[in-house]
Write a protein that holds these residues in place. Sequence first.
Motif, PDB file in Angstrom:
ATOM      1  N   HIS A  59     -25.802 -19.962 -25.128  1.00  0.00           N
ATOM      2  CA  HIS A  59     -26.702 -18.872 -25.286  1.00  0.00           C
ATOM      3  C   HIS A  59     -27.423 -18.870 -26.704  1.00  0.00           C
ATOM      4  O   HIS A  59     -26.679 -19.443 -27.818  1.00  0.00           O
ATOM      5  N   HIS A  61     -28.829 -16.937 -29.382  1.00  0.00           N
ATOM      6  CA  HIS A  61     -28.721 -15.472 -29.515  1.00  0.00           C
ATOM      7  C   HIS A  61     -29.944 -15.092 -30.546  1.00  0.00           C
ATOM      8  O   HIS A  61     -29.909 -15.695 -31.677  1.00  0.00           O
ATOM      9  N   TRP A 102     -28.465 -17.949 -34.154  1.00  0.00           N
ATOM     10  CA  TRP A 102     -27.253 -18.941 -33.919  1.00  0.00           C
ATOM     11  C   TRP A 102     -27.185 -18.962 -32.384  1.00  0.00           C
ATOM     12  O   TRP A 102     -27.952 -18.506 -31.605  1.00  0.00           O
ATOM     13  N   HIS A 104     -24.261 -20.094 -29.167  1.00  0.00           N
ATOM     14  CA  HIS A 104     -22.821 -19.988 -29.106  1.00  0.00           C
ATOM     15  C   HIS A 104     -22.637 -20.012 -27.468  1.00  0.00           C
ATOM     16  O   HIS A 104     -23.501 -19.782 -26.687  1.00  0.00           O
ATOM     17  N   HIS A 106     -21.479 -18.706 -24.049  1.00  0.00           N
ATOM     18  CA  HIS A 106     -21.459 -17.382 -23.322  1.00  0.00           C
ATOM     19  C   HIS A 106     -20.534 -17.539 -21.862  1.00  0.00           C
ATOM     20  O   HIS A 106     -21.417 -17.291 -21.003  1.00  0.00           O
ATOM     21  N   HIS A 419     -25.391  -6.364 -28.836  1.00  0.00           N
ATOM     22  CA  HIS A 419     -26.607  -7.063 -28.925  1.00  0.00           C
ATOM     23  C   HIS A 419     -27.510  -6.797 -27.678  1.00  0.00           C
ATOM     24  O   HIS A 419     -26.928  -7.123 -26.370  1.00  0.00           O
ATOM     25  N   HIS A 421     -29.915  -9.135 -25.634  1.00  0.00           N
ATOM     26  CA  HIS A 421     -30.726 -10.235 -25.403  1.00  0.00           C
ATOM     27  C   HIS A 421     -32.229 -10.261 -25.067  1.00  0.00           C
ATOM     28  O   HIS A 421     -32.803  -9.275 -24.533  1.00  0.00           O
ATOM     29  N   HIS A 476     -24.777  -5.883 -24.733  1.00  0.00           N
ATOM     30  CA  HIS A 476     -23.256  -5.813 -24.704  1.00  0.00           C
ATOM     31  C   HIS A 476     -22.641  -5.922 -26.009  1.00  0.00           C
ATOM     32  O   HIS A 476     -23.226  -6.178 -26.944  1.00  0.00           O
ATOM     33  N   HIS A 478     -20.629  -7.336 -28.925  1.00  0.00           N
ATOM     34  CA  HIS A 478     -20.288  -8.786 -29.220  1.00  0.00           C
ATOM     35  C   HIS A 478     -18.931  -9.006 -29.694  1.00  0.00           C
ATOM     36  O   HIS A 478     -18.676  -9.960 -29.938  1.00  0.00           O
TER      37      HIS A 478
HETATM   38 CU1  C2O Z   1     -24.576 -13.667 -29.161  1.00  0.00          CU
HETATM   39 CU2  C2O Z   1     -24.664 -12.359 -25.289  1.00  0.00          CU
HETATM   40  O1  C2O Z   1     -24.635 -12.870 -27.268  1.00  0.00           O
END
Ligand code: C2O
Length: 513
Positions: A59, A61, A102, A104, A106, A419, A421, A476, A478
């Motif tokens: 993902h 972010h 960033w 990461h 998911h 967060h 999206h 959601h 984080h």
């Molecule tokens: Cu950093 Cu759903 O994400």
Amino acid sequence: PTIRNYDWTISQKTIAPDGLERPMLLVNGMFPGPLIEANTGDRIVVKVTNNLVNGTAIHWHGMFQNGTNWMDGSGGVTQCLIPPGQSFTYNFTVPNQWGTYWWHAHAASQYVDGIIGPLVIHSPDEAHLSHYDEDVIVMLSDYYHTPSPTLVSWYLSPASDGSEPIPDNGLINGLNYFNCTLDSQALFPTHAPCRSNAPRSVFDFQPGLRYRIRLINAGSFADFQFSIDNHTLSVIEADGVDMQPVDVHRIPIHVGQRYSAIVQANQEADNYWIRAQMNLNCFNEVNPALDASVKALVHYTGAPVSQVANSFDWAEKAWPGRCLDLDASMLKPFVVRDAPPADVQVILDMSFQKITKKRVSLGYVNETAWVPLKKTATLFQANKGKTNFATTQLIVTLNQTQTVELVVNNYDEGSHPFHLHGHQVYVVGEGRGRYIPGESPLNTVNPLRRDTITLQTFGYTVLRFVNDNPGMWPFHCHINPHLNAGLMVQFFSLPSAVRAFKIPAELKKMCNA
Ligand code: C2O
């Protein structure tokens, strides 16, 4: 547009970020993973080869993914996971945003095990381009010696009684010191090979230069207070939004959030501590093995090379007893925009509830605890015209291009970094207790805009965003254990446009693997 090509292989590898060896999940063997750097308007193309034993998804972010929701990389939402042994190429443009982001994993809890990295977008339109000389990336994270699947199954078992696993350490750019003798006192002692006095990160400063510190909390649980002894932090960006500069001693930063601060190398040539203090108030228990004051070093050219500094915690001196320094009301976006009036309101209630039968706490948004879909993604279902989703999926359908007011009541004793999206949101109200329409004060005059918002303990938060980006967008917590416990809702934005999406066949194919 320039194409930024990256070739990534994700595999398991044993490394020792703080001196203690543990298996981690890494991109190209790096921790933190490779930097993605591009200019506004560029196309980012990342070929991801999955050499793990489980599926994965990456993902980006904070990227808007306007018109490419299926490249968002959210497992079970915008895609099925990339199966072990297979590759998938993410491909999206960055038309209208810049700043610090960033990336990461998911998927399940994989990012906790190392699949994280910085993503920086430059633009000639940035407000503070001429105010600094160099970029410095500082990634903070809480850190665990035990692989995340063990932590998550403990958290989701009666043994935890709803308490999150306490970190064993914290890292700055993937490094820190650890006292190996403390391993035996941890919740999960590893007895792994360990070398004390592992080096911390060192940041070289040239006297007279101005550094733009790009601070990223890439952790999974702890929020930090960041400071550099003797150096003022002039905050100029929050989550990709330029701010009017504000000088502070320390920056509170929750999981998923980013700030940029300009720091002048105007002190005597010496070594200075960089401090990232974990906020222990949020922990229900204390891990005796944890040193919550995570450190790195600023080293001025010409000063002796050292693994320690003699500087003192000036934030503590300047603000005795004060927990926070920077707070949201001090942050004013540089490009002034008032929050548009709300056309429609969505109310979300967030809480943890104990499932009596299993004696386990799950996280609920409006009575739904999210469980990721495995053989499909909600986006694919929506694309096919489905309108009733599984009971584990809380889906809020937003039909019109209009301003959505999102009221979130946090009925939990913890603060939660949520967060959204694909969007930046206006933060128009925050306070104690439940939101009371007409009574709870709102500020619509140039409010803070960002993509990751801390919901206060037993408090309400009022957000607004313009629903102009078609797709299935997660909103959601984080904090990784909380996401694994179900704290997620999805906004189904502009269904008719989503039904018209031409989703690449190779993405859907991964559902049948
Ligand atoms: Cu950093 Cu759903 O994400």
